[in-house]
Every structure is written in structure tokens, then in C-alpha cells.
Design a protein around this motif. Structure first.
Motif, mmCIF file in Angstrom:
data_model
loop_
_atom_site.group_PDB
_atom_site.id
_atom_site.type_symbol
_atom_site.label_atom_id
_atom_site.label_comp_id
_atom_site.label_asym_id
_atom_site.label_seq_id
_atom_site.Cartn_x
_atom_site.Cartn_y
_atom_site.Cartn_z
ATOM 1 N N UNK A 206 26.053 40.510 -32.629
ATOM 2 C CA UNK A 206 25.606 39.120 -32.529
ATOM 3 C C UNK A 206 25.225 38.516 -34.116
ATOM 4 N N UNK A 207 26.488 37.405 -34.052
ATOM 5 C CA UNK A 207 25.115 35.966 -34.641
ATOM 6 C C UNK A 207 26.127 34.721 -33.919
ATOM 7 N N UNK A 208 25.636 34.159 -33.518
ATOM 8 C CA UNK A 208 25.922 32.907 -32.659
ATOM 9 C C UNK A 208 27.196 31.987 -33.326
ATOM 10 N N UNK A 209 28.313 31.426 -32.705
ATOM 11 C CA UNK A 209 29.102 30.579 -33.938
ATOM 12 C C UNK A 209 28.368 30.066 -34.192
ATOM 13 N N UNK A 210 27.499 28.973 -34.088
ATOM 14 C CA UNK A 210 27.257 27.697 -34.329
ATOM 15 C C UNK A 210 26.193 28.447 -35.581
ATOM 16 N N UNK A 211 25.604 29.654 -36.117
ATOM 17 C CA UNK A 211 24.581 29.841 -36.958
ATOM 18 C C UNK A 211 25.317 29.080 -38.531
ATOM 19 N N UNK A 212 24.502 28.728 -39.468
ATOM 20 C CA UNK A 212 24.992 27.933 -40.467
ATOM 21 C C UNK A 212 26.047 29.764 -41.635
ATOM 22 N N UNK A 213 26.809 28.409 -42.325
ATOM 23 C CA UNK A 213 27.187 29.079 -42.986
ATOM 24 C C UNK A 213 26.658 29.830 -44.208
ATOM 25 N N UNK A 270 13.704 27.395 -34.201
ATOM 26 C CA UNK A 270 13.246 28.642 -33.345
ATOM 27 C C UNK A 270 13.554 27.885 -31.729
ATOM 28 N N UNK A 271 13.697 26.750 -31.462
ATOM 29 C CA UNK A 271 14.020 26.553 -30.473
ATOM 30 C C UNK A 271 15.036 27.561 -29.868
ATOM 31 N N UNK A 272 16.429 27.286 -30.941
ATOM 32 C CA UNK A 272 18.519 27.245 -30.691
ATOM 33 C C UNK A 272 17.898 28.928 -30.714
ATOM 34 N N UNK A 273 17.188 29.855 -31.273
ATOM 35 C CA UNK A 273 17.106 30.763 -31.743
ATOM 36 C C UNK A 273 17.218 31.792 -30.352
ATOM 37 N N UNK A 274 15.815 31.135 -29.898
ATOM 38 C CA UNK A 274 15.671 32.070 -28.489
ATOM 39 C C UNK A 274 16.263 31.064 -27.457
ATOM 40 N N UNK A 275 17.055 30.325 -27.269
ATOM 41 C CA UNK A 275 17.792 30.212 -26.275
ATOM 42 C C UNK A 275 19.033 31.044 -26.325
ATOM 43 N N UNK A 276 19.250 31.642 -27.670
ATOM 44 C CA UNK A 276 20.797 32.257 -27.812
ATOM 45 C C UNK A 276 20.191 34.262 -27.873
ATOM 46 N N UNK A 299 12.731 37.738 -16.451
ATOM 47 C CA UNK A 299 12.736 39.054 -17.065
ATOM 48 C C UNK A 299 13.289 38.083 -18.748
ATOM 49 N N UNK A 300 14.203 37.090 -19.151
ATOM 50 C CA UNK A 300 14.644 36.612 -20.624
ATOM 51 C C UNK A 300 14.389 35.448 -20.459
ATOM 52 N N UNK A 301 12.613 34.781 -19.726
ATOM 53 C CA UNK A 301 12.026 33.507 -20.309
ATOM 54 C C UNK A 301 12.673 32.705 -19.477
ATOM 55 N N UNK A 312 23.521 29.489 -19.619
ATOM 56 C CA UNK A 312 24.895 30.784 -19.375
ATOM 57 C C UNK A 312 25.913 29.923 -19.102
ATOM 58 N N UNK A 313 26.344 29.000 -18.455
ATOM 59 C CA UNK A 313 27.470 27.982 -18.567
ATOM 60 C C UNK A 313 27.363 27.429 -19.939
ATOM 61 N N UNK A 314 26.812 26.772 -20.104
ATOM 62 C CA UNK A 314 26.923 26.424 -21.653
ATOM 63 C C UNK A 314 26.735 27.127 -22.597
ATOM 64 N N UNK A 315 26.848 28.358 -22.516
ATOM 65 C CA UNK A 315 27.479 29.349 -23.746
ATOM 66 C C UNK A 315 28.529 29.601 -23.985
ATOM 67 N N UNK A 316 28.624 30.360 -22.228
ATOM 68 C CA UNK A 316 30.339 31.190 -22.004
ATOM 69 C C UNK A 316 31.094 30.612 -20.813
ATOM 70 N N UNK A 317 30.376 28.685 -20.422
ATOM 71 C CA UNK A 317 31.656 28.592 -19.641
ATOM 72 C C UNK A 317 31.573 29.372 -18.140
#
Length: 337
Positions: A206-213, A270-276, A299-301, A312-317
Motif C-alpha cells: 500500500x502506497x497512498x495516492x497522495x504520496x509524492x512521486x 509524520x502526521x499524515x503518515x500516521x493517519x494513513x 487499537x489503532x490510536x 475512514x470516511x475521508x479516506x474511502x467515503x
């Protein structure tokens, strides 16, 4: 994001993927869709996808970027029955903003509501066909200026790995084609299946779509400390708040130095990575356990179940319960708990 579908059952026809090979097509990327979608079979979901590769012309011949000419089993008629159409990259030396009539005619065969995906420079064809007008999109960073000049009506973001705009998805160069295809599998069948496919292909799950190219510094200079060990430690302690200062202390850096180096090494903060990572772990627990949502949030913080629902809604609707109802792992599927 397309509507989520349940696991394929024997009485349901497979999701038909048509890969449209245009003249100058790149060999490597041409094979990505078949390799990824065929891997779903190895993940225990039988008959999920049928992948066909087709030409835009009736003679079914395609010249590749290597000088080899392919004769394909399918012509443009394959697009008429496709549920997803994928346009791989090709040599832009063969591209003109005015699409050749055979290509335009082939694209006109695509049914309304079909999911359309471009890999790398395949975005040029979608843009020339008007399919990206007013939409967010991406392509390989090296041709971003050319793309902007030719298609100012497209909201191009050349910094990200892929863009999911519902029924149209665009991805960046080379390996991001793997990322977007795994994203489609995850959208259709859940993260447990996508992770199995990634493992089969020996690629990151998994690499989130918004990760830098383009990550400026993928490895720290010799003798310099990196953030890899701290990221591994954070994954083992996702149930904790993990403030920036704590992460920096673990890496034995100051917060500003840690944040800068983290961005250089991962392409995100770091903050965005943790949320992902928290969302990804939550998805796994929703699929593989019967834990209540508030317990999974802990469990996931995430501080509360409401916070988990929001992220979760922000990530996948969708809500946690809707996600669980769709993708809860059944017995007999690899990874079932």
C-alpha cells in the motif's frame, strides 16, 4: 471512488478489464493490469476479473516502444463490454492533441459509467478525448509542463502517485501503475485481498495516492540517521498518541530535523503518515475481526470511534460498519481470522 462491491460469487460474471494498447506502448506497464488482477485469483477470490488486451484498430496490431509489433487477440470491440478500461503509457513522440480517428472511435465504444484508468502518459489520451476536463488528474512528473501546456483545462497535480476521481483514475510513472491497480483491487475486494496480491507480486502492499512521486532523499546520507527505525517502532505502537516530539526523541533528532528528514524519506509528513497507517490498520481489523468500532479506534490510536469514522470516511467515503459489511473476510479466504 467507485461503489464498493462484495466478493465475487460463482454465479456472478467477472469484472471485465480491457487494457487498450496504443502505438508506442511501453511493455512493462502494458503487463501490470493483468499481473495485478490475475493475482486476485491467488488471494482466494475466484473469477473476480477477466483481463483482455485490445488494439484500437481492427487489424489488432500495435507497435511497441521497443520496436516489436504485437498482434493482439482483441480489437476495439472489447471496449464495449468492459467494466474498467485501462490506457497504459506510450511514447509521446507518437502523440498529437488531435487524437487519431481510430483511437477516438475506439474510445467512443466505452459504455457510460465504465471505470477509466490511465497509467503514466496514458493521461494524455484521456485528456485529448475530453475525459479529464475540469477534473483532478496526474501523470509522470517529467512531462507535467507539456501536459499543462496542452491541457490547461485539467487540474493537474504532478506531485502524487495517483488520483482517484470516482469513475476516472490517473496514475504517475512506472511503479505507480502497480499502486493504482492495487488500489482498484482494494476498492473492489478490500485490503486483505489486495495485501495478498501485493505479497504474491513481491511489492509494497500500500502506497497512498497522495504520496509524492519524487522523493528527494530515499536513503539518508552515509553516516546520517534515518527515520526508518522510528517508523517501524511507530507501527508497533499505533495505539499510542505518538506526538511529533516523541517520534523525534525515538529517532534522537530534534522535531524540526525529524520532520524534514521524514518528508525527504517518505514524501509525506509524520502526521499524515500516521493517519494513513491508522486507517490502514483499522481497515484490516474491520475485515478480519469482530471487534466493536470503539475498540478498533482505541487499537489503532484514534481517540474516539467518531474520530475513526471521520478519518475512514475521508479516506474511502464510507462508515466503518458499511466497510465491514462489504469486506468482512469469510472463512476460506486467505487471512481470515
Amino acid at each position: 471512488m467507485p461503489a464498493m462491491t462484495s466478493r465475487t460469487t460463482p454465479d456472478r460474471p467477472p469484472h471485465r478489464v480491457a487494457v487498450l494498447a496504443l502505438d508506442g506502448v511501453y511493455f512493462f506497464e502494458l503487463g501490470i493490469p493483468d499481473r495485478i488482477f490475475a493475482g486476485v485469483e491467488f488471494a482466494g477470490v475466484e473469477g473476480a476479473y477477466e483481463v483482455v488486451t485490445c488494439a484500437a484498430t481492427a487489424d489488432r496490431t500495435v507497435a511497441t516502444n521497443t520496436g516489436i509489433t504485437l498482434t493482439l487477440h482483441h480489437g476495439p470491440e472489447a471496449l464495449e463490454s468492459a467494466d474498467t478500461v485501462i490506457v497504459p503509457p506510450y511514447d509521446l513522440g507518437r502523440f498529437t492533441a488531435d487524437l487519431p480517428e481510430p483511437v477516438r472511435a475506439a474510445l467512443s465504444r466505452i459504455r457510460p459509467g465504465t471505470r477509466i484508468v490511465s497509467l503514466c502518459t496514458g493521461a494524455f489520451t484521456l485528456a485529448a478525448a475530453g475525459l479529464l476536463d475540469g477534473r483532478p488528474a496526474t501523470t509522470h512528473w517529467a512531462v507535467a509542463d507539456q501536459f499543462r501546456t496542452m491541457f490547461p483545462q485539467v487540474a493537474l497535480d504532478p506531485e502524487v502517485l495517483f488520483v482517484d476521481d470516482g469513475d476516472v483514475l490517473t496514475s504517475a510513472g512506472v511503479a505507480s501503475g502497480i499502486d493504482v491497480c492495487l488500489h482498484l483491487v482494494r476498492s473492489d475486494h478490500g485490503s486483505a485481498v489486495a495485501n495478498q496480491v501485493a505479497r504474491q507480486c513481491v511489492v509494497p502492499p500500500w502506497r497512498e495516492g497522495g504520496q509524492a512521486q519524487y522523493i528527494v532523499q530515499p536513503m539518508p546520507p552515509k553516516g546520517a540517521a534515518g527515520t526508518g527505525a522510528t517508523r517501524a517502532w511507530a507501527l508497533e505502537h499505533l495505539d499510542r498518541p505518538l506526538a511529533l516530539r516523541e517520534l523525534a526523541a525515538h529517532a534522537r533528532m530534534g522535531p524540526r530535523t525529524f520532520a524534514r528528514r521524514f518528508q525527504e524519506e517518505t514524501g509525506t509528513s509524520p502526521g499524515r503518515w500516521l493517519i494513513q497507517q491508522r486507517v490502514q490498520r483499522a481497515r484490516h481489523l474491520l475485515e478480519t475481526t469482530d471487534l466493536p468500532v470503539d475498540r478498533i479506534a482505541a487499537e489503532v490510536g484514534f481517540a474516539t470511534a467518531a474520530s475513526l469514522r471521520q478519518h475512514l470516511h475521508a479516506a474511502i467515503g464510507v462508515s466503518p460498519q458499511a466497510y465491514r459489511n462489504t469486506f468482512k473476510v469469510r472463512s476460506g479466504i486467505p487471512g481470515a481470522g
